[in-house]
Design a protein around this motif. Structure first.
Motif, PDB file in Angstrom:
ATOM      1  N   UNK A   2       1.404  -1.092  -0.441  1.00  0.00           N
ATOM      2  CA  UNK A   2      -0.261   0.324  -0.257  1.00  0.00           C
ATOM      3  C   UNK A   2       0.893   1.170   0.337  1.00  0.00           C
ATOM      4  N   UNK A   3       0.424   2.023   0.190  1.00  0.00           N
ATOM      5  CA  UNK A   3       1.049   3.645  -0.223  1.00  0.00           C
ATOM      6  C   UNK A   3       1.469   3.922   1.314  1.00  0.00           C
ATOM      7  N   UNK A   4       2.592   4.886   0.742  1.00  0.00           N
ATOM      8  CA  UNK A   4       3.696   4.786   2.089  1.00  0.00           C
ATOM      9  C   UNK A   4       3.100   5.949   2.388  1.00  0.00           C
ATOM     10  N   UNK A   5       2.874   6.255   3.840  1.00  0.00           N
ATOM     11  CA  UNK A   5       1.933   7.433   4.841  1.00  0.00           C
ATOM     12  C   UNK A   5       2.873   8.071   5.095  1.00  0.00           C
ATOM     13  N   UNK A   6       4.779   7.624   5.251  1.00  0.00           N
ATOM     14  CA  UNK A   6       5.630   8.812   5.949  1.00  0.00           C
ATOM     15  C   UNK A   6       7.428   8.292   5.248  1.00  0.00           C
ATOM     16  N   UNK A   7       8.103   9.269   5.137  1.00  0.00           N
ATOM     17  CA  UNK A   7       9.439   8.811   4.742  1.00  0.00           C
ATOM     18  C   UNK A   7       9.665   7.497   5.110  1.00  0.00           C
ATOM     19  N   UNK A   8       9.644   7.240   6.163  1.00  0.00           N
ATOM     20  CA  UNK A   8      10.112   5.715   7.143  1.00  0.00           C
ATOM     21  C   UNK A   8       9.328   5.487   7.192  1.00  0.00           C
ATOM     22  N   UNK A   9       7.880   4.791   6.267  1.00  0.00           N
ATOM     23  CA  UNK A   9       7.590   3.692   6.879  1.00  0.00           C
ATOM     24  C   UNK A   9       7.817   2.604   5.270  1.00  0.00           C
ATOM     25  N   UNK A  10       8.668   1.589   6.349  1.00  0.00           N
ATOM     26  CA  UNK A  10       9.405   1.411   5.771  1.00  0.00           C
ATOM     27  C   UNK A  10       9.500  -0.541   6.733  1.00  0.00           C
ATOM     28  N   UNK A  11       8.673  -0.590   7.760  1.00  0.00           N
ATOM     29  CA  UNK A  11       8.312  -1.423   8.223  1.00  0.00           C
ATOM     30  C   UNK A  11       6.869  -2.601   7.258  1.00  0.00           C
ATOM     31  N   UNK A  12       7.404  -3.903   6.417  1.00  0.00           N
ATOM     32  CA  UNK A  12       6.883  -4.306   5.738  1.00  0.00           C
ATOM     33  C   UNK A  12       6.086  -5.580   6.518  1.00  0.00           C
ATOM     34  N   UNK A  13       7.467  -6.080   7.353  1.00  0.00           N
ATOM     35  CA  UNK A  13       6.570  -7.074   8.377  1.00  0.00           C
ATOM     36  C   UNK A  13       5.076  -6.597   8.616  1.00  0.00           C
ATOM     37  N   UNK A  14       5.138  -5.599   9.212  1.00  0.00           N
ATOM     38  CA  UNK A  14       4.081  -5.133  10.124  1.00  0.00           C
ATOM     39  C   UNK A  14       3.125  -4.740   8.779  1.00  0.00           C
ATOM     40  N   UNK A 143     -15.154   9.912   7.662  1.00  0.00           N
ATOM     41  CA  UNK A 143     -14.327   9.151   7.707  1.00  0.00           C
ATOM     42  C   UNK A 143     -12.944   9.501   8.213  1.00  0.00           C
ATOM     43  N   UNK A 144     -12.683  10.139   7.218  1.00  0.00           N
ATOM     44  CA  UNK A 144     -11.461  10.668   7.145  1.00  0.00           C
ATOM     45  C   UNK A 144     -11.087  12.178   7.752  1.00  0.00           C
ATOM     46  N   UNK A 145     -12.313  12.282   7.763  1.00  0.00           N
ATOM     47  CA  UNK A 145     -12.275  13.481   9.339  1.00  0.00           C
ATOM     48  C   UNK A 145     -11.998  13.011  10.867  1.00  0.00           C
ATOM     49  N   UNK A 146     -12.660  12.147  10.682  1.00  0.00           N
ATOM     50  CA  UNK A 146     -12.561  11.580  12.101  1.00  0.00           C
ATOM     51  C   UNK A 146     -10.847  10.894  12.780  1.00  0.00           C
ATOM     52  N   UNK A 147      -9.966  10.369  11.784  1.00  0.00           N
ATOM     53  CA  UNK A 147      -8.884  10.092  11.600  1.00  0.00           C
ATOM     54  C   UNK A 147      -8.449  11.542  12.077  1.00  0.00           C
ATOM     55  N   UNK A 148      -8.402  12.774  11.386  1.00  0.00           N
ATOM     56  CA  UNK A 148      -8.123  13.475  11.902  1.00  0.00           C
ATOM     57  C   UNK A 148      -8.030  14.374  13.352  1.00  0.00           C
ATOM     58  N   UNK A 149      -9.404  14.349  14.050  1.00  0.00           N
ATOM     59  CA  UNK A 149      -9.625  14.618  14.426  1.00  0.00           C
ATOM     60  C   UNK A 149      -9.142  14.030  15.963  1.00  0.00           C
ATOM     61  N   UNK A 150      -9.688  12.578  15.783  1.00  0.00           N
ATOM     62  CA  UNK A 150      -9.245  12.086  16.715  1.00  0.00           C
ATOM     63  C   UNK A 150      -7.482  11.958  17.070  1.00  0.00           C
ATOM     64  N   UNK A 151      -6.815  11.625  16.019  1.00  0.00           N
ATOM     65  CA  UNK A 151      -4.907  11.391  15.657  1.00  0.00           C
ATOM     66  C   UNK A 151      -4.332  13.150  15.396  1.00  0.00           C
ATOM     67  N   UNK A 152      -5.391  13.630  15.531  1.00  0.00           N
ATOM     68  CA  UNK A 152      -4.729  15.342  14.675  1.00  0.00           C
ATOM     69  C   UNK A 152      -3.225  14.996  13.839  1.00  0.00           C
ATOM     70  N   UNK A 153      -3.871  13.883  12.737  1.00  0.00           N
ATOM     71  CA  UNK A 153      -3.185  14.045  11.832  1.00  0.00           C
ATOM     72  C   UNK A 153      -3.588  13.710  10.775  1.00  0.00           C
ATOM     73  N   UNK A 154      -3.512  15.037   9.456  1.00  0.00           N
ATOM     74  CA  UNK A 154      -3.908  14.461   8.403  1.00  0.00           C
ATOM     75  C   UNK A 154      -3.520  13.861   7.401  1.00  0.00           C
ATOM     76  N   UNK A 155      -3.563  13.058   6.864  1.00  0.00           N
ATOM     77  CA  UNK A 155      -3.204  12.142   5.451  1.00  0.00           C
ATOM     78  C   UNK A 155      -3.632  12.844   4.344  1.00  0.00           C
ATOM     79  N   UNK A 156      -2.868  13.354   3.218  1.00  0.00           N
ATOM     80  CA  UNK A 156      -3.136  13.382   2.011  1.00  0.00           C
ATOM     81  C   UNK A 156      -2.627  12.237   1.085  1.00  0.00           C
ATOM     82  N   UNK A 157      -3.067  12.513   0.149  1.00  0.00           N
ATOM     83  CA  UNK A 157      -3.395  10.765  -1.305  1.00  0.00           C
ATOM     84  C   UNK A 157      -1.425  11.309  -1.920  1.00  0.00           C
TER      85      UNK A 157
END
Length: 167
Positions: A2-14, A143-157
């Motif tokens: 799937x998409x890499x969500x951040x630069x160090x998103x390299x835990x391929x086993x997880x 659902x996207x707004x919920x993640x944004x509010x709950x975790x205080x993170x914004x997810x861009x494509x």
């Protein structure tokens, strides 16, 4: 993968453990949301059209929650996914450990999420009531707004996860 969500998103086993659990955990989310709604908002078990529709709904895998699941998996990797493998002294491999940890956290998060009416409403709209067109887009946006509010993170494509700066 799937998409890499951040630069160090390299835990391929997880990441693989999360992908392998995707279908099962989305179905779990739907079933959990239906049961939670019935327990919280209909404790007397009164049968109206909404309750009948929820009870009659046959839970199947739904593609409408895949994006939410993958975003949630990305948030988990962002918060908990260390790239360095730790020493495991219990004989399990890392894949099994990551699977158990992810499932436990996911189930824990769902309890907290379902306490929020907007989340519960969005899940039921996307699955049980399955709206077509505009309403479905609005529920997916919630659902996207919920993640944004709950975790205080914004997810861009294309940029991935960005921590929100509180002014």
């Amino acid at each position: 993968m799937i998409q890499k969500y951040f630069p160090l998103d390299k835990n391929y086993i997880l990441e693989q453990a999360q992908l392998d659990q995707e279908e099962r955990l989305i179905v779990y989310l739907i079933d959990f949301a239906k049961k939670f709604y019935l327990d919280q908002f209909n404790p007397l078990g009164l049968e109206d059209d909404t309750v009948k529709q929820i009870k009659a709904h046959n839970t199947e895998y739904t593609d409408r929650l895949v994006e939410f699941y993958r975003n949630l998996a990305g948030v988990y990797r962002y918060k908990h996914g260390n790239n360095q493998l730790e020493f495991l002294f219990d004989g399990k491999d890392h894949y099994d450990k990551y699977t158990v940890d992810w499932v436990a956290t996911y189930e824990e998060w769902l309890v907290d999420f379902c306490l929020r009416p907007n989340f519960l409403k969005a899940v039921l709209e996307l699955t049980v009531f399955y709206p077509e067109g505009r309403k479905a887009e609005l529920a997916e946006s919630r659902m996207k707004a919920f993640i944004h509010q709950h975790f205080e993170l914004k997810i861009y494509k294309y940029k991935g996860i960005v921590k929100m700066k509180i002014a």
